[in-house]
Design a protein around this motif. Structure first.
Motif: not given
Ligand SMILES: C[S@@+](CC[C@H](N)C(=O)[O-])C[C@H]1O[C@@H](n2cnc3c(N)ncnc32)[C@H](O)[C@@H]1O
Ligand code: SF4
Length: 389
Positions: A336-339, A341-350
């Motif tokens: 999950a932390n690739l989100f 790292e690669r999208a530059g947005i905290p996973i909370k946003k999705m």
């Protein structure tokens, strides 16, 4: 107003090089490939154009290391050893290429020659992807291929004799009038050659192809699903582990290049119609680039910014969908932390979308992993629709 993306470091960066010619256009193919004519295909001019194109891209990727190279098409195996040697030497002189990285070339059995394959190997190509499609002459004819089954077997022997220990066989299924047994027989013949990798694609009827205007009679959805289930099981018991919708690897020899796409890494794309995706850490943005598709125009424009026909900055609202479109192709999903790292947005946003996908049993979100369920893999579009903003 768009907010900046936050990255700690650059993602891995791969290089895709497109060689857009084929002997004959296959009726199912919507790739940017053009029928070869000796007047249109000037290898020297095209290789020089690729080098000019690469040079204009260098400022965008200063200091970064290339983690894999894929020479695709079209039919790259139409090109001579001398041309590929020149291209690879030019890459080595201009890029930071780590030693031992995967360098793949796509080969069509109709253009295979023993000596050429040896030359490619000596030039530094260490993986071949052979476009077999089927080992049945009847299917090959229906698919408008330029080769028969005999040439497909022969190309694989050439690859092995040339020292390609790492090679992929491309096959397609759900072909016109294909039975389950016939599809399994294709897989058996592929497995008999002991490739490290098999890509097994369901034939799709793409707009702007001959098959789209004159559709052949293909197996029903239920029949195609049965072929897929039985084929997956066949490959599993033969030690080919499925790791993506269409990709199966022996002994974990996955395609490093394709993994980078699915893990939402960066890639530079050069050549006619090639696409690229580059992260700019300092400016907090990710951009996609498209290049001129017509080879003649591409050659004229390569080396200037006008070769780029489109630049699109990925907005925060696009990123969850773009990331999931790639990551959810992988059978085991992704950390999950690739989100971030690669999208530059905290996973909370999705988070909202992820919970909804879980509720619909399309996705598993465990501690640090996002993984499509079996239902999510089968109904990938339904899963992805949740992430459309
Ligand atoms: C870009 S093509 C290049 C391979 C090479 N030119 C050849 O055909 O031998 C890569 C692979 O995509 C697959 N492919 C192309 N069009 C397809 C379609 N409409 N449906 C399913 N698979 C397709 C084929 O298996 C093909 O080998
Ligand atoms: S040989 Fe490959 S790239 Fe060329 S038209 Fe056929 S499928 Fe497409």
């Amino acid at each position: 107003m768009t907010s900046l993306l936050t990255f700690h470091e650059n993602p891995p960066l791969s290089l895709y090089i497109h060689l857009p010619w084929c002997v004959k256009k296959c009726p199912y193919c919507d790739f940017n490939s053009h029928e070869f004519t000796s007047t249109a295909l000037d290898e020297d001019a095209y290789i020089d154009a690729l080098i000019r194109d690469l040079e204009t891209e260098l400022p965008r990727i200063w200091g970064r290391t290339i983690t894999s190279v894929f020479i695709g098409g079209g039919t790259p195996s139409l090109f001579s050893v001398a041309s590929l040697n020149k291209l690879l030497s030019a890459l080595r002189a201009r890029l930071n290429i780590s030693s031992g990285i995967e360098i793949t070339l796509e080969a069509n059995p109709g253009t295979a020659e023993a000596e050429k394959f040896r030359g490619y190997r000596d030039a530094g190509i260490n993986r071949l992807s052979i476009g077999v499609q089927s080992f049945d002459d009847k299917n090959l004819k229906a698919l408008g291929r330029i080769h028969g089954a005999g040439e497909a077997h022969r190309a694989i022997h050439f690859a092995k004799d040339a020292g390609f220990e790492n090679f992929n066989i491309d096959l397609m299924f759900a072909l016109p009038n294909q039975s389950i047994d016939a599809a399994l027989q294709d897989l058996q013949l592929a497995v008999d050659h002991a490739p490290t990798h098999i890509s097994w694609y369901q034939l799709t009827i793409e707009p702007n192809t001959v098959f789209y205007s004159k559709p052949p009679k293909v197996p029903s959805d239920d029949m195609s699903w049965s072929i897929q289930k039985q084929g997956q099981e066949f490959l599993r018991v033969n030690h080919y582990a499925q790791y993506e919708i269409s990709a199966y690897a022996k002994d974990k020899q996955v395609s490093a290049h394709n993994m980078n796409y699915w893990e939402f890494g960066d890639y530079l794309g050069i050549g006619a119609g090639a696409h690229g995706k580059i992260t700019n850490v300092a400016e907090g943005k990710i951009e996609r680039f498209t290049r001129h598709k017509i080879p003649k125009r591409y050659i004229e424009l390569a080396g200037s910014e006008s070769v780029i026909t489109g630049t699109r900055k990925l907005e925060q609202d696009d990123l969850s969908l773009e990331f999931m479109m790639n990551a959810m192709r992988l059978s085991n999903g992704i950390p999950a932390n690739l989100f971030i790292e690669r999208a530059g947005i905290p996973i909370k946003k999705m988070e909202k979308e992820l919970f909804l996908a879980e509720e619909r049993m399309l996705l598993d979100w465990r501690v640090n992993r996002l993984q499509p369920t079996v239902k999510g893999q089968r109904y990938l579009n339904e899963l992805l629709e949740i992430f459309v903003k």
